[in-house]
Design an enzyme around this catalytic site. Structure first.
Site, short mmCIF file in Angstrom:
data_model
loop_
_atom_site.label_atom_id
_atom_site.label_comp_id
_atom_site.label_asym_id
_atom_site.label_seq_id
_atom_site.Cartn_x
_atom_site.Cartn_y
_atom_site.Cartn_z
N SER A 67 2.29 -6.56 -4.88
CA SER A 67 0.67 -6.13 -4.50
C SER A 67 -0.60 -6.79 -4.69
CB SER A 67 0.96 -4.73 -5.47
OG SER A 67 1.65 -3.41 -4.79
N GLN A 68 -1.39 -7.02 -4.18
CA GLN A 68 -3.26 -7.12 -4.83
C GLN A 68 -3.35 -6.99 -6.19
OE1 GLN A 68 -6.13 -6.06 -2.46
NE2 GLN A 68 -7.40 -7.13 -2.88
#
Length: 213
Positions: free
Chosen positions: A64-65
Site C-alpha cells: 500500500s501507499q
C-alpha cells in the site's frame, strides 16, 4: 538486507511528505520513519521504496501507499498492548507498523505465496505478530475475538458482519468499502448491535477476495 544512511534519509523525506498531507500522529510517523520499507519490496523497486506510492508485490497484490498505511493506522488510535486484527497481511508492511506501535497483531492472508513469504520475513526484521494466519479474512478470527481494532487492507464490496461482531465495545473497524473505488469507512462499536459510522474520502485498493483458498 541492508538499511543504510541513505535509506534512513529517504524515510525522513517520506515522513515529511506524510506530514504535509495531514498525518499528525507522532507514533505513526515514527513507525514509518523507522521501518525499512525497501526490504518489503522486490529489489527492482528499491528506488521507489520511499515514494508515496503503492507498488506491485507477489500474487498480483500491492504494497500500500505509505499515506494510506499512515491514514488507516492513525484512524485506529493504537495504544500499546491493543489487540488488533489485520485482514490482508500482504507484504507485511502494515503489520510491521502495527507492531512498531506496540499492538498485539493477528493477521490473516488468503494468498498462500504471500503468506509463506511474509511469515518467514517479518520475524527476520524483528517484527513478531502474535499470529499470522492463512485463511479467509471475511470470517475474521472468532477464537481470538474481541479486538480493540480491526483493519482491512483490501477493498471490500460490503462490510463483513463477522468483523463487526468481533469488535470490543468502543472498538474500531477501519475498512475501505466499494468496488472500483473505495470509501475509507470507520465503524465504532457503541452497543451489542449498535455502531457509529464515519467516512473519510476515496481510496483505491486491490479487492478483498472471498473463499478463494
Amino acid at each position: 538486507m541492508k538499511d543504510t544512511f541513505k535509506h534512513k534519509g529517504l524515510r525522513q523525506q517520506l515522513v515529511n511528505v506524510l506530514k504535509a498531507k495531514g498525518i499528525t500522529d507522532a507514533n505513526v510517523l515514527n513507525a514509518i520513519g523507522k521501518i525499512p520499507r525497501h526490504l518489503f519490496m522486490d529489489s527492482g523497486f528499491l528506488d521507489h521504496a520511499y515514494q508515496d506510492k503503492a507498488f506491485p508485490i507477489a500474487a498480483d497484490q500491492t504494497i500500500s501507499q505509505p499515506y494510506t498505511v499512515a491514514f488507516q493506522s492513525e484512524l485506529l488510535q493504537v495504544k500499546k498492548g491493543d489487540k488488533i486484527l489485520e485482514i490482508g497481511t500482504g507484504s507485511g508492511y502494515q503489520t510491521a507498523v502495527l507492531c512498531e506501535l506496540g499492538a498485539k497483531v493477528f493477521s490473516i492472508e488468503r494468498q498462500q505465496e504471500l503468506f509463506k513469504k511474509t511469515s518467514k520475513f517479518l520475524p527476520k526484521l524483528g517484527y513478531r505478530a502474535k499470529k499470522l494466519i492463512f485463511g479467509d479474512g471475511y470470517k475474521g478470527l472468532v477464537d481470538e475475538a474481541p479486538f480493540e481494532s480491526i483493519i482491512v487492507t483490501a477493498g471490500a464490496p460490503f462490510v463483513p458482519k463477522p468483523l463487526l461482531s468481533q469488535l470490543k465495545m468502543g472498538g474500531r473497524l477501519v475498512i475501505p468499502v466499494g468496488d472500483d473505488v473505495q470509501t475509507m469507512t470507520m465503524f465504532t462499536r457503541k452497543g451489542q448491535k449498535e455502531f457509529s459510522q464515519e467516512e473519510f474520502g476515496e481510496f483505491r485498493f486491490v479487492p478483498l477476495l472471498e473463499d478463494k483458498n
